[in-house]
Motif scaffolding. Structure first.
Motif, PDB file in Angstrom:
ATOM      1  N   GLN A 262       0.827  -1.204   0.000  1.00 26.19           N
ATOM      2  CA  GLN A 262       0.000   0.000   0.000  1.00 26.19           C
ATOM      3  C   GLN A 262       0.866   1.261   0.000  1.00 26.19           C
ATOM      4  N   GLN A 263       2.024   1.199   0.646  1.00 23.75           N
ATOM      5  CA  GLN A 263       2.890   2.366   0.708  1.00 23.75           C
ATOM      6  C   GLN A 263       3.861   2.432  -0.475  1.00 23.75           C
ATOM      7  N   LYS A 264       3.643   1.628  -1.466  1.00 28.37           N
ATOM      8  CA  LYS A 264       4.436   1.666  -2.707  1.00 28.37           C
ATOM      9  C   LYS A 264       5.913   1.405  -2.448  1.00 28.37           C
ATOM     10  N   SER A 265       6.190   0.552  -1.469  1.00 29.96           N
ATOM     11  CA  SER A 265       7.593   0.269  -1.193  1.00 29.96           C
ATOM     12  C   SER A 265       7.887  -1.220  -1.311  1.00 29.96           C
ATOM     13  N   SER A 266       7.176  -1.896  -2.234  1.00 32.62           N
ATOM     14  CA  SER A 266       7.453  -3.314  -2.434  1.00 32.62           C
ATOM     15  C   SER A 266       7.705  -3.628  -3.893  1.00 32.62           C
ATOM     16  N   PHE A 267       8.819  -4.291  -4.159  1.00 36.38           N
ATOM     17  CA  PHE A 267       9.093  -4.691  -5.534  1.00 36.38           C
ATOM     18  C   PHE A 267       8.189  -5.850  -5.960  1.00 36.38           C
ATOM     19  N   LEU A 268       7.403  -6.388  -5.009  1.00 37.50           N
ATOM     20  CA  LEU A 268       6.485  -7.489  -5.344  1.00 37.50           C
ATOM     21  C   LEU A 268       5.054  -6.992  -5.603  1.00 37.50           C
ATOM     22  N   GLU A 269       4.850  -5.665  -5.608  1.00 35.87           N
ATOM     23  CA  GLU A 269       3.515  -5.134  -5.883  1.00 35.87           C
ATOM     24  C   GLU A 269       3.080  -5.549  -7.298  1.00 35.87           C
ATOM     25  N   GLY A 270       1.844  -6.002  -7.406  1.00 36.87           N
ATOM     26  CA  GLY A 270       1.313  -6.366  -8.725  1.00 36.87           C
ATOM     27  C   GLY A 270       1.837  -7.687  -9.263  1.00 36.87           C
ATOM     28  N   LYS A 271       2.547  -8.445  -8.419  1.00 42.21           N
ATOM     29  CA  LYS A 271       3.175  -9.680  -8.904  1.00 42.21           C
ATOM     30  C   LYS A 271       2.369 -10.939  -8.547  1.00 42.21           C
ATOM     31  N   LEU A 272       1.196 -10.757  -7.911  1.00 41.11           N
ATOM     32  CA  LEU A 272       0.389 -11.924  -7.537  1.00 41.11           C
ATOM     33  C   LEU A 272       0.061 -12.731  -8.791  1.00 41.11           C
TER      34      LEU A 272
ATOM     35  N   CYS B 223      10.261   8.805   2.603  1.00 43.82           N
ATOM     36  CA  CYS B 223       9.580   9.180   1.356  1.00 43.82           C
ATOM     37  C   CYS B 223       9.660   8.053   0.338  1.00 43.82           C
ATOM     38  N   ASN B 224       8.611   7.968  -0.465  1.00 45.29           N
ATOM     39  CA  ASN B 224       8.643   7.089  -1.631  1.00 45.29           C
ATOM     40  C   ASN B 224       8.431   7.953  -2.862  1.00 45.29           C
TER      41      ASN B 224
END
Lengths: 440, 511
Positions: A262-272, B223-224
């Motif tokens: 949610q905080q846009k700090s994962s390289f696995l976002e959108g990888k499900l 920050c991001n």
């Protein structure tokens, strides 16, 4: 406090919070007793005994949220504490995503006894504890004349947790644990003092390995480090000892969490549903292992647990999503954090894996380093052994590995048959192809 | 365990902790008075509900089996964290930690017990448990208690218990606004405001009694950012043993500025080539080099047990003669500063290395007795739940004879390391690492392209010898560092002038 008193106190706290103006409250009460023993130079070096309590409460009031903890459980002080907690919550902004879990997630707990409490715990005596630590030290000291220092130790603990939520959850857990081990420092041929350790954690006293084995193993591991050197920088095969492999898996923890997504700090976002690792990589989160160190019937939010396939032959199947970030993301909550993480094992032992390596490094320990959860870039120090033509040639140190998590997990070519059992993360020996090492 | 971890607070999310606003209605009410932060000894006695007679009684129980020495450590800590995420101040955490630890020493053996109930009965029970370490028929005659006065290295204007939550919230909003306004690539920001007030009272069977009020605070911005589908995250922290007056407009502005700069700066950064190279350390938080390469190895418990690589090197040359390394508990309002250590000893400035010669270990009571030297004020503990052990405070290097320009110019091809997240050391072999979050490559005497996410690994004594240049621009880090050892975390700080190491292994790619 006994079990009944702990539960009574939890319900009293909920009533007080309600009186002070909270709409909803979650209370966690823990009581912990532990004894730790350190042994050195053939005598008891340190003996620590303790009993401690803690209370934490989450307050949901007018759409606002705060969380508080205290170990001062005198009723008068608690009442003030709860009043302050509720009144400070008023100053915050409303957050529509912040609620207790929907009670439907409390239901469906497995009806099994996870056997988390050793019935023998109350019977163990002081001299038994000291004898274990003494025997570990004795065995270690007898192994080599290079030994400078041996620190052995033993500890055990008894933990009780009660959890009560104002919207209908009530849970209870009682657990035991035992830990024993030793660290050993030896002289090498120069100025260096190589050291290593062997420590184990188990749920039942009967599962502690013989003290002599712990002592022998720690000395053997230290002696293997005599003459450490660094190798030229380059690309090597990397075999990671099961004990050390938790560190690699740990790097995936943050990127798999709802908060990071949610905080846009994962390289696995959108990888499900997509491939993030080699097909050798299958991992299950299993909260229901009998006697497992991470086993539990309900999670930190009271939600009933179940087995989940996290990564299936390299395909990402599930994240770890708690109630709050689930709502923010519009996703179904799963469980906020891992329980027992279990690999699907291969069929080779560490020795058999090493036998097939032409030029590689057997990593027995990681030191320092970090992994960027937003990009997947990582860099970590290593300590281990150089392998050539299937044989361990010499100890190495002062080298780093670097890369990106996605490339790296796709380079996993072999998984051992030897899960490390003294942890909630049951990881076997891992073999990665073509890893970037820096050295000379 | 042999692993020493060194984690930047906040880098992994600030630990929960803390309590609601004002605490007027509880024992802290003993500390009244307009601007006076700490009361006198009688206020501390009142705070914990004890007096000299009770303390003596507990000591009697602690020494009844013949221990040589005992001490009693009272602590009451109140801490708060408030968080902003997705543009709203939507979470607050508070905690209270309250208790007393009783330690009995017999030779170099330690018995320890603690209780969260500060009543004479509970303390005597704990004292009898700790007493079990000894088994002799000695009888130490009681001495009279004497107050040990200490300096105040962290004057603040208002106690943290008196700063209510609505005074803190505007800082979070302000920093968030500044961060978002600064660069359109910032897509998320998270801001934390932490504060803590700790009251400690130490009494020893040597007759020393000492007390301290220890404030701590931290503002942290993460920050991001996103650019062309790429994302990066970084942040900056600002803190120490300050009051809220430290968070001036200027300081808040710098915090927001640095948080944004450190984050968007990563978009252009690449990974350097792997291998050994010259490394220049920027002034400030790069003092992490000293913490890992020498600091832990100089903690006297490791030397008393002969498990440190520095065990037999006192009075021997370990570095160039322009290298002086200090561990200091007396820097004004700095995170690692202490007025007294957790054994009641006065804080001080200790030379680890003076003019290239190894001078002093960092001592607690047990080790200073072992070596027959005066305590150095390094006996620290995480809380009343732990016995004290030798720990660092603020560790830094004194200025040297070179200049920053001169140092950068002297490098043909190397790394300039600027910001850091964590490090680790193995005491015996001396292997240590630290993780460089961002920096630059240096080519032909000039900073060229930015680099990121690189681990550096070396050997302590070896790297000390390779410190070939030291500039005159010492800076102590202004953020927050926390050091872990034997499962105990304590706040520390560190600093460095610009320094050049002639060769060290840099984790990179495409060797």
């Amino acid at each position: 406090m006994n079990n009944k008193e702990i539960l009574e106190l939890a319900h009293w706290v909920i009533a007080q919070a309600k009186k002070a103006g909270a709409d909803d409250t979650a209370v966690n009460l823990t009581k912990q007793r532990s004894i730790e023993i350190g042994f050195r130079d053939r005598k008891l070096e340190e003996l620590t005994e303790s009993t401690q309590n803690s209370l934490s409460l989450d307050i949901y009031s007018g759409g606002k949220y705060s969380s508080h903890s205290t170990n001062d459980l005198r009723r008068g002080e608690l009442e003030k504490f709860i009043n302050e907690a509720v009144s400070m919550t008023k100053y915050l902004n409303e957050d529509p995503f912040r609620t207790l879990p929907d009670p439907k997630y409390y239901t469906g707990q497995e009806n099994i006894d996870l056997k988390l409490m050793d019935a023998e715990y109350e019977k163990i005596e002081s001299n038994q504890r000291v004898d274990i630590a003494r025997e570990i030290e004795d065995t270690a000291l007898g192994q080599s004349d290079r030994i400078i220092s041996v620190n052995s130790g033993y500890s055990d603990g008894h933990f009780m947790t009660a959890k009560v939520h104002s919207n209908g959850f009530e849970g209870w857990r009682e657990e035991s644990s035992y830990s024993a081990g030793v660290s050993v420092t030896i002289h090498d041929d120069g100025d260096g003092r190589p050291q290593d350790y062997e420590w184990v954690v188990v749920r039942f006293l009967r599962d502690l390995p013989p003290p002599s084995k712990l002592g022998e193993k720690a000395v053997e591991r230290s002696l293997e480090k005599i003459g450490q050197t660094k190798m030229p920088s380059g690309v090597y095969d990397m075999v990671v000892e099961n004990r050390a492999a938790s560190r690699l898996l740990g790097n995936l923890g943050d990127p798999l969490r709802g908060r990071s997504l949610q905080q846009k700090s994962s390289f696995l976002e959108g990888k499900l549903g997509s491939k993030i690792a080699s097909e050798k990589f299958t991992v299950i989160d299993d909260p229901l292992i009998i006697g497992g160190l991470g086993s539990r019937l309900f999670d930190g939010e009271g939600m009933a647990t179940r087995r989940r396939l996290i990564i299936d032959h390299g395909i990402l199947k599930e994240y770890f999503i708690d109630t709050y970030y689930g709502k923010k993301l519009g996703m179904e909550p799963t469980i906020g954090s891992p329980t027992n993480v279990v690999f699907e094992y291969g069929d080779k032992s560490a020795e058999e894996i090493i036998k097939d390596i032409k030029k590689g490094i057997y990593v027995t320990s990681f030191i320092g380093g970090n992994s960027n959860s937003t990009t997947g870039d990582f860099s970590t120090g290593i300590i281990g052994m150089y392998i050539e033509d299937g044989k361990i040639i010499k100890p190495v140190n002062e080298m780093n590995i670097s890369g990106n998590q996605i490339d790296f997990w796709n380079q996993l070519v072999e998984v051992g048959n030897d899960p490390y059992i003294y942890s909630s993360m049951r990881r076997p020996t891992l073999h990665f192809r073509d890893v970037q090492f820096s050295g000379i | 365990m042999t692993r020493r971890k060194f984690i930047e607070t906040g880098a992994k999310g600030i630990a929960l902790a803390s309590i609601p606003l004002v605490f007027r209605a509880n024992p802290l009410a003993a500390f009244t008075g307009p601007d006076e932060v700490t009361g006198g000894l009688s206020d501390y006695y009142g705070h914990f509900g004890v007096d000299e007679a009770i303390i003596r009684k507990v000591m009697g129980a602690a020494l009844e089996r013949g221990g040589d020495y005992c001490d009693i450590f009272f602590q009451h800590t109140i801490s708060n964290d408030i968080g902003l995420e997705d543009n709203i101040v939507n979470r607050a955490y508070s905690s209270i930690d309250y208790g007393v630890g009783i330690r009995v020493i017999e030779g170099d053996q330690t018995g320890y017990s603690f209780t969260e109930e500060i009543t004479p009965e509970a303390m005597i029970k704990a004292a009898k448990t700790a007493a079990n370490i000894a088994n002799e028929s000695k009888n130490i005659p009681p001495v009279s208690m004497k107050l040990r006065e200490s300096a105040d290295y962290y004057p603040i204007k208002t106690r943290w218990e008196d700063v209510i939550i609505d005074r803190k919230i505007p800082y979070l909003r302000k920093i968030n606004d500044l961060v978002l306004a600064k660069d359109s690539r910032i897509i998320k920001s998270r801001i934390w405001f932490s504060d803590e007030a700790s009251y400690i009272l130490v009494a020893t069977s040597d007759g020393v009694i000492a007390y301290d009020y220890q404030p701590m605070t931290m503002l942290y911005a993460t920050c991001n950012a996103e650019e062309n589908g790429n994302r990066e995250q970084s942040g900056y922290s600002l803190g120490g043993r300050y009051g809220i007056e430290h968070f001036t407009e200027e300081n808040i502005g710098r915090l927001a500025d640095m948080a944004v700069k450190r984050t968007v700066g990563l978009f252009k950064a690449i990974k350097p080539a792997a291998g050994e190279m010259e490394v220049v350390l920027a002034p400030g938080s790069s003092g992490i080099l000293l913490h890992e390469a020498i600091g832990h190895g100089m903690e006297a418990d490791f030397n008393r047990k002969e498990i440190s690589i520095f065990s037999d090197k006192i009075d021997k040359p370990v570095a160039e003669n322009f290298v002086t390394i200090i561990d200091n508990g007396t820097n004004l309002n700095t995170r690692g500063s202490i007025n007294i250590d957790d054994e009641g000893n006065p804080s001080q400035l200790t030379y680890l290395v003076k003019d290239g010669i190894l001078r002093s270990y960092l001592h607690d009571r047990i080790s200073s007795r072992h070596y027959g030297v005066k305590p150095t004020g390094n006996g620290r503990r995480q809380s009343f739940r732990y016995p004290p052990i030798p720990r660092m405070r603020n560790t830094y290097m004194a200025n040297g004879p070179h200049s920053r320009e001169e140092i950068i110019k002297s490098v043909k091809k190397g790394l300039y390391a600027e910001s850091f997240t964590n490090g680790e050391v193995r005491i015996g072999p001396g292997d240590f690492t630290f993780y460089v979050k961002s920096g630059y490559m240096i080519e032909n005497g000039e900073l060229t392209y930015p680099v990121k996410d690189i681990n550096i690994i070396g050997n302590g004594p070896d790297v000390l010898k390779k410190i070939v240049m030291v500039a005159d621009d010492l800076k102590l880090d202004e953020g927050g560092w926390t050091c872990g050892k034997n499962g105990q975390m304590v706040p520390v700080s560190q600093g460095l002038p610009t320094v050049k190491v002639s060769s060290i292994t840099v984790g990179g790619v495409n060797a």
